[in-house]
Scaffold this active site. Structure first.
Site, PDB file in Angstrom:
ATOM      1  N   ASP A 154       0.972  -1.245  -0.062  1.00 30.46           N
ATOM      2  CA  ASP A 154       0.030  -0.072   0.012  1.00 30.46           C
ATOM      3  C   ASP A 154       0.942   1.352   0.118  1.00 30.46           C
ATOM      4  O   ASP A 154       2.258   1.187   0.081  1.00 30.46           O
ATOM      5  CB  ASP A 154      -0.817   0.024   1.388  1.00 30.46           C
ATOM      6  CG  ASP A 154      -1.944  -1.201   1.130  1.00 30.46           C
ATOM      7  OD1 ASP A 154      -2.395  -1.227   0.285  1.00 30.46           O
ATOM      8  OD2 ASP A 154      -2.580  -1.313   2.163  1.00 30.46           O
ATOM      9  N   LYS A 191      -3.290   4.166  -3.340  1.00 31.35           N
ATOM     10  CA  LYS A 191      -4.050   4.931  -3.950  1.00 31.35           C
ATOM     11  C   LYS A 191      -3.591   6.367  -3.501  1.00 31.35           C
ATOM     12  O   LYS A 191      -3.465   6.657  -2.194  1.00 31.35           O
ATOM     13  CB  LYS A 191      -5.456   4.900  -3.700  1.00 31.35           C
ATOM     14  CG  LYS A 191      -6.147   4.154  -4.554  1.00 31.35           C
ATOM     15  CD  LYS A 191      -7.769   4.305  -4.192  1.00 31.35           C
ATOM     16  CE  LYS A 191      -8.120   3.880  -2.974  1.00 31.35           C
ATOM     17  NZ  LYS A 191      -8.713   2.555  -2.421  1.00 31.35           N
ATOM     18  N   MET A 195      -9.315   7.680   9.688  1.00 31.31           N
ATOM     19  CA  MET A 195      -9.953   8.146   8.432  1.00 31.31           C
ATOM     20  C   MET A 195     -10.894   9.416   8.682  1.00 31.31           C
ATOM     21  O   MET A 195     -11.756   9.475   8.180  1.00 31.31           O
ATOM     22  CB  MET A 195     -10.417   7.385   7.651  1.00 31.31           C
ATOM     23  CG  MET A 195      -9.656   6.284   6.946  1.00 31.31           C
ATOM     24  SD  MET A 195     -10.254   5.087   5.996  1.00 31.31           S
ATOM     25  CE  MET A 195     -10.692   3.686   7.155  1.00 31.31           C
TER      26      MET A 195
HETATM   27  N1  SAH Z   1      -4.661  -0.873   8.625  1.00 33.14           N
HETATM   28  C1  SAH Z   1      -4.268   0.545   9.178  1.00 33.14           C
HETATM   29  C2  SAH Z   1      -5.581   1.487   9.033  1.00 33.14           C
HETATM   30  C3  SAH Z   1      -5.777   1.776   7.621  1.00 33.14           C
HETATM   31  S1  SAH Z   1      -6.960   2.969   7.121  1.00 33.14           S
HETATM   32  C4  SAH Z   1      -3.946   0.690  10.646  1.00 33.14           C
HETATM   33  O1  SAH Z   1      -3.959  -0.293  11.070  1.00 33.14           O
HETATM   34  O2  SAH Z   1      -3.349   1.646  11.132  1.00 33.14           O
HETATM   35  C5  SAH Z   1      -5.806   4.346   7.046  1.00 33.14           C
HETATM   36  C6  SAH Z   1      -6.146   5.466   8.141  1.00 33.14           C
HETATM   37  O3  SAH Z   1      -5.277   4.800   9.258  1.00 33.14           O
HETATM   38  C7  SAH Z   1      -5.815   6.631   7.994  1.00 33.14           C
HETATM   39  O4  SAH Z   1      -6.723   7.620   7.385  1.00 33.14           O
HETATM   40  C8  SAH Z   1      -5.529   7.328   9.201  1.00 33.14           C
HETATM   41  O5  SAH Z   1      -6.777   7.498  10.094  1.00 33.14           O
HETATM   42  C9  SAH Z   1      -4.778   5.974   9.932  1.00 33.14           C
HETATM   43  N2  SAH Z   1      -3.326   6.145   9.964  1.00 33.14           N
HETATM   44  C10 SAH Z   1      -2.493   5.216   9.342  1.00 33.14           C
HETATM   45  N3  SAH Z   1      -1.230   5.669   9.576  1.00 33.14           N
HETATM   46  C11 SAH Z   1      -1.262   6.476  10.402  1.00 33.14           C
HETATM   47  C12 SAH Z   1      -0.414   7.154  11.146  1.00 33.14           C
HETATM   48  N4  SAH Z   1       1.149   7.086  11.042  1.00 33.14           N
HETATM   49  N5  SAH Z   1      -0.460   8.121  12.014  1.00 33.14           N
HETATM   50  C13 SAH Z   1      -2.048   8.538  12.363  1.00 33.14           C
HETATM   51  N6  SAH Z   1      -2.921   7.930  11.796  1.00 33.14           N
HETATM   52  C14 SAH Z   1      -2.763   6.866  10.571  1.00 33.14           C
END
Ligand code: SAH
Length: 252
Positions: A32, A54, A169
């Protein structure tokens, strides 16, 4: 064999030992957008590295295309690693990919990762649960697949949770989410924090209350990826952690 591997939140050191082993052995690495670039350098030199992410404003491969790619590469007896941001089981469309892999009769495993919500909590010293204060922690997304606020969510329940709500998100819909939670009875003075790019070098922490957090985040120009944490234990958030950058909040 397909390994779905959690890459962690962005700090390349936050992948598990098992995940890193899988990554180093992969013949095909399908990743991703939000995975740490340093991790991709761990792949074998002859590994095929495919970005299916994306980027904002650019169309990714589409979920159907990703499912087909996974099945096609694994069916050729390749060791396939599907590297996903954070933990694969949270908001990562793992179920759809697993369905495709199962339907093709292929074997798979899931290697967990550090999810963004937990990374954000650890970086700010917030305990998501606390005896007597928060016996529940909810991971929620209030954003549906089109990017709009999900109005069919059980907002009543989220507002009533006597504990911590971690929202993924959220950046675009922070105003709406806070307003709906308040309208459903959550206390606007409850402490809240937005953590942008948690566990990355350019991480920012924006503190406020449920009532102020949307305005404060807007003033600080917070961008995705970020998580919102609301709950009584957020009060304990500390800025004295080693390496934590200055608070980005304005009047939170
Ligand atoms: N599977 C991922 C989540 C994917 S959805 C997990 O477990 O973290 C993508 C969302 O994850 C983003 O919109 C944001 O809300 C959050 N996210 C992912 N990486 C992040 C980071 N380093 N800091 C803060 N939010 C994060």
């Amino acid at each position: 064999m397909i390994s779905f591997v959690g890459a962690g939140p962005g700090d390349p050191d936050l992948i598990t030992v098992k995940g890193l082993r899988r990554l180093r052995a992969a013949e095909v690495l399908i990743h991703d957008r939000l995975v740490a670039p340093e991790l991709l350098e761990e792949a074998r030199h002859d590994a095929q590295v495919i970005d299916v992410g994306k980027a904002p404003g650019r169309h990714g491969m589409g979920q159907g295309g990703i499912n087909a790619l996974l099945v096609e590469r694994a069916a050729r007896d390749r060791r396939v690693v599907r590297l996903k941001g954070g933990d694969p089981t949270l908001f990562g469309r793992l179920a759809e990919e697993i369905r495709a892999v199962r339907a093709a009769g292929l074997r798979f495993e899931v290697v967990p990762g550090v999810t963004a919500g937990c990374a954000a909590a650890s970086r700010t010293g917030i305990s998501l649960t606390e005896r007597g204060q928060s016996s529940v922690a909810v991971f929620a997304t209030a954003t549906d697949h089109s990017g709009e606020t999900a109005l069919d969510l059980d907002w009543d329940l989220l507002a009533r949770v006597r504990g911590t709500v971690v929202c993924y998100m959220t950046v675009r819909n922070l105003d709406t989410i806070a307003a709906i939670l308040i309208a459903h009875g959550r206390d606007p003075s409850e402490p809240a924090v937005v953590v942008e790019r948690a566990a990355r070098a350019d991480e920012r922490v924006v503190p406020g209350s449920l009532g102020t957090i949307a305005g404060v985040a807007r003033a600080a120009a917070v961008e995705s990826p970020a998580v919102l944490i609301v709950g009584p234990t957020v009060r304990a958030a500390t800025v004295s952690l080693v390496g934590l950058p200055a608070l980005a909040g304005v009047g939170g």
